[in-house]
Design a protein around this motif. Structure first.
Motif, PDB file in Angstrom:
ATOM      1  N   LYS A 119       0.835  -1.196   0.000  1.00  0.00           N
ATOM      2  CA  LYS A 119       0.000   0.000   0.000  1.00  0.00           C
ATOM      3  C   LYS A 119       0.878   1.257   0.000  1.00  0.00           C
ATOM      4  O   LYS A 119       0.577   2.231  -0.699  1.00  0.00           O
ATOM      5  N   MET A 120       1.950   1.222   0.760  1.00  0.00           N
ATOM      6  CA  MET A 120       2.877   2.357   0.766  1.00  0.00           C
ATOM      7  C   MET A 120       3.502   2.541  -0.610  1.00  0.00           C
ATOM      8  O   MET A 120       3.685   3.665  -1.091  1.00  0.00           O
ATOM      9  N   HIS A 121       3.831   1.429  -1.259  1.00  0.00           N
ATOM     10  CA  HIS A 121       4.402   1.483  -2.608  1.00  0.00           C
ATOM     11  C   HIS A 121       3.399   2.069  -3.601  1.00  0.00           C
ATOM     12  O   HIS A 121       3.753   2.944  -4.412  1.00  0.00           O
ATOM     13  N   LEU A 122       2.156   1.632  -3.527  1.00  0.00           N
ATOM     14  CA  LEU A 122       1.136   2.105  -4.459  1.00  0.00           C
ATOM     15  C   LEU A 122       0.809   3.583  -4.250  1.00  0.00           C
ATOM     16  O   LEU A 122       0.374   4.261  -5.185  1.00  0.00           O
ATOM     17  N   ASN A 123       1.021   4.072  -3.034  1.00  0.00           N
ATOM     18  CA  ASN A 123       0.771   5.480  -2.749  1.00  0.00           C
ATOM     19  C   ASN A 123       2.019   6.343  -2.883  1.00  0.00           C
ATOM     20  O   ASN A 123       1.991   7.529  -2.549  1.00  0.00           O
ATOM     21  N   SER A 124       3.099   5.759  -3.371  1.00  0.00           N
ATOM     22  CA  SER A 124       4.351   6.485  -3.530  1.00  0.00           C
ATOM     23  C   SER A 124       4.399   7.218  -4.869  1.00  0.00           C
ATOM     24  O   SER A 124       3.509   7.076  -5.714  1.00  0.00           O
ATOM     25  N   ARG A 125       5.474   7.949  -5.067  1.00  0.00           N
ATOM     26  CA  ARG A 125       5.652   8.697  -6.313  1.00  0.00           C
ATOM     27  C   ARG A 125       5.687   7.785  -7.534  1.00  0.00           C
ATOM     28  O   ARG A 125       5.290   8.184  -8.631  1.00  0.00           O
ATOM     29  N   ALA A 126       6.140   6.547  -7.342  1.00  0.00           N
ATOM     30  CA  ALA A 126       6.237   5.614  -8.473  1.00  0.00           C
ATOM     31  C   ALA A 126       4.894   5.415  -9.157  1.00  0.00           C
ATOM     32  O   ALA A 126       4.831   5.207 -10.370  1.00  0.00           O
ATOM     33  N   HIS A 127       3.807   5.470  -8.386  1.00  0.00           N
ATOM     34  CA  HIS A 127       2.478   5.255  -8.962  1.00  0.00           C
ATOM     35  C   HIS A 127       1.631   6.525  -9.006  1.00  0.00           C
ATOM     36  O   HIS A 127       0.823   6.691  -9.906  1.00  0.00           O
ATOM     37  N   ARG A 128       1.806   7.394  -8.044  1.00  0.00           N
ATOM     38  CA  ARG A 128       0.953   8.573  -7.980  1.00  0.00           C
ATOM     39  C   ARG A 128       1.597   9.824  -8.557  1.00  0.00           C
ATOM     40  O   ARG A 128       0.901  10.799  -8.852  1.00  0.00           O
ATOM     41  N   GLY A 129       2.927   9.808  -8.708  1.00  0.00           N
ATOM     42  CA  GLY A 129       3.604  10.993  -9.214  1.00  0.00           C
ATOM     43  C   GLY A 129       3.504  12.133  -8.219  1.00  0.00           C
ATOM     44  O   GLY A 129       3.257  11.924  -7.031  1.00  0.00           O
ATOM     45  N   ASN A 130       3.678  13.360  -8.685  1.00  0.00           N
ATOM     46  CA  ASN A 130       3.534  14.555  -7.847  1.00  0.00           C
ATOM     47  C   ASN A 130       2.246  15.258  -8.245  1.00  0.00           C
ATOM     48  O   ASN A 130       2.218  16.009  -9.218  1.00  0.00           O
ATOM     49  N   SER A 131       1.192  15.015  -7.492  1.00  0.00           N
ATOM     50  CA  SER A 131      -0.118  15.525  -7.886  1.00  0.00           C
ATOM     51  C   SER A 131      -0.742  16.480  -6.865  1.00  0.00           C
ATOM     52  O   SER A 131      -1.796  17.045  -7.123  1.00  0.00           O
ATOM     53  N   ILE A 132      -0.090  16.662  -5.685  1.00  0.00           N
ATOM     54  CA  ILE A 132      -0.627  17.560  -4.667  1.00  0.00           C
ATOM     55  C   ILE A 132       0.207  18.836  -4.663  1.00  0.00           C
ATOM     56  O   ILE A 132       1.414  18.793  -4.439  1.00  0.00           O
ATOM     57  N   ALA A 133      -0.433  19.964  -4.919  1.00  0.00           N
ATOM     58  CA  ALA A 133       0.289  21.233  -5.039  1.00  0.00           C
ATOM     59  C   ALA A 133       0.223  22.040  -3.749  1.00  0.00           C
ATOM     60  O   ALA A 133      -0.794  22.043  -3.052  1.00  0.00           O
ATOM     61  N   CYS A 134       1.305  22.725  -3.441  1.00  0.00           N
ATOM     62  CA  CYS A 134       1.298  23.694  -2.350  1.00  0.00           C
ATOM     63  C   CYS A 134       0.328  24.800  -2.741  1.00  0.00           C
ATOM     64  O   CYS A 134       0.401  25.325  -3.854  1.00  0.00           O
ATOM     65  N   PRO A 135      -0.599  25.182  -1.863  1.00  0.00           N
ATOM     66  CA  PRO A 135      -1.593  26.197  -2.230  1.00  0.00           C
ATOM     67  C   PRO A 135      -1.008  27.592  -2.450  1.00  0.00           C
ATOM     68  O   PRO A 135      -1.685  28.454  -3.003  1.00  0.00           O
TER      69      PRO A 135
END
Length: 266
Positions: free
Chosen positions: A99-115
């Motif tokens: 689960k940690m792997h699937l939620n890592s950058r390898a699968h999710r990339g950088n998708s949360i932006a600093c507001p």
């Protein structure tokens, strides 16, 4: 001419004798049934051929003989039952690790932006750490204490923010040469050893010995407390106590850390 029972392979001299035999021993219907539709077969291999070449079991698990009609179901089975990532062709020691792997950058990339500065991060915990450490170039006044004040205003019900009556901010600690024990510079609180005074003071200036400001929202099963918003986000993102799904953490964080709420800290 002989008539053969397709179930037990016994032969008979007439069709009538065969029929009597089939009725008496319930050999008059095909013994193998498809568990997905009404198809029947006289042989198990016939059912297998129907499953794998038809519409039912098109996808097979990489780790066992389980099959499914959709690729998504097989991937989920591989994750939950075998801790296997089919996209990376890689196995993991347990479910939490994958689960940690699937939620890592390898699968999710950088998708949360600093507001504020729009720098991209993989998780809400990453954005929280960015803001709490004063790393955002557009919010130099933001730090752990200011983030806590903001969260406390939004989280009036105390879902994750502790209601610390009389709290006035973090305590500042500064070590001197007196921390030298003859071999190392020693932390007075945890007795951790450091080679330089600067390293010890960096340790003291971190949140490690500060008051815990947050708690896990799962107050029944989990009583963990945290010194930073990044810490509680990381805990929730791991799904270790089941308080919240990873995706929900990202959504809730973005609701709290809206840009309009942070403008005053620019």
């Amino acid at each position: 001419m002989e008539w053969e029972c397709y179930v037990c392979s016994r032969t008979f001299g007439s069709g009538r004798a065969l029929s009597q035999h089939q009725v008496a021993l319930y050999h008059d219907e095909p013994p193998f049934n498809c568990n997905q539709c009404s198809y029947t077969s006289r042989t198990l291999s016939g059912i297998g051929e129907h499953m794998y070449t038809g519409i039912h079991y098109k996808y097979r698990c990489s780790c066992c003989n389980v099959t499914s009609s959709t690729e998504d179901k097989i991937k989920q089975h591989e994750i939950e039952e075998h801790s296997w990532c089919s996209e990376c062709d890689r196995g993991f020691q347990n479910y939490n690790n994958i689960k940690m792997h699937l939620n890592s950058r390898a699968h999710r990339g950088n998708s949360i932006a600093c507001p504020l500065c729009k720098s991209l991060f993989t998780t809400a915990a990453g954005v929280a750490h960015h803001l709490e450490t004063g790393a955002c170039p557009n919010a130099s006044r933001l730090n752990r204490d200011e983030v806590y004040k903001l969260v406390r205003q939004v989280d009036s019900g105390g879902l994750i923010a502790k209601n610390l009556i009389g709290w006035e901010g973090s305590t500042t600690y500064q070590a001197s040469g007196l921390a030298w024990n003859g071999h190392y510079f020693e932390c007075y609180f945890c007795h951790r050893l450091f080679n330089t005074l600067n390293s010890l003071n960096q340790h003291l200036q971190s949140p490690v010995h500060q008051q815990k400001l947050y708690h896990c929202p799962n107050r029944v099963r989990c009583r963990k407390e945290f010194t930073t918003l990044a810490g509680v986000c990381n805990h929730l993102e791991s799904e270790s106590c089941g308080a919240m799904r990873f995706e929900a953490v990202q959504h809730q964080f973005q609701g709290i850390m809206r840009g309009d709420r942070l403008i005053a800290h620019r």
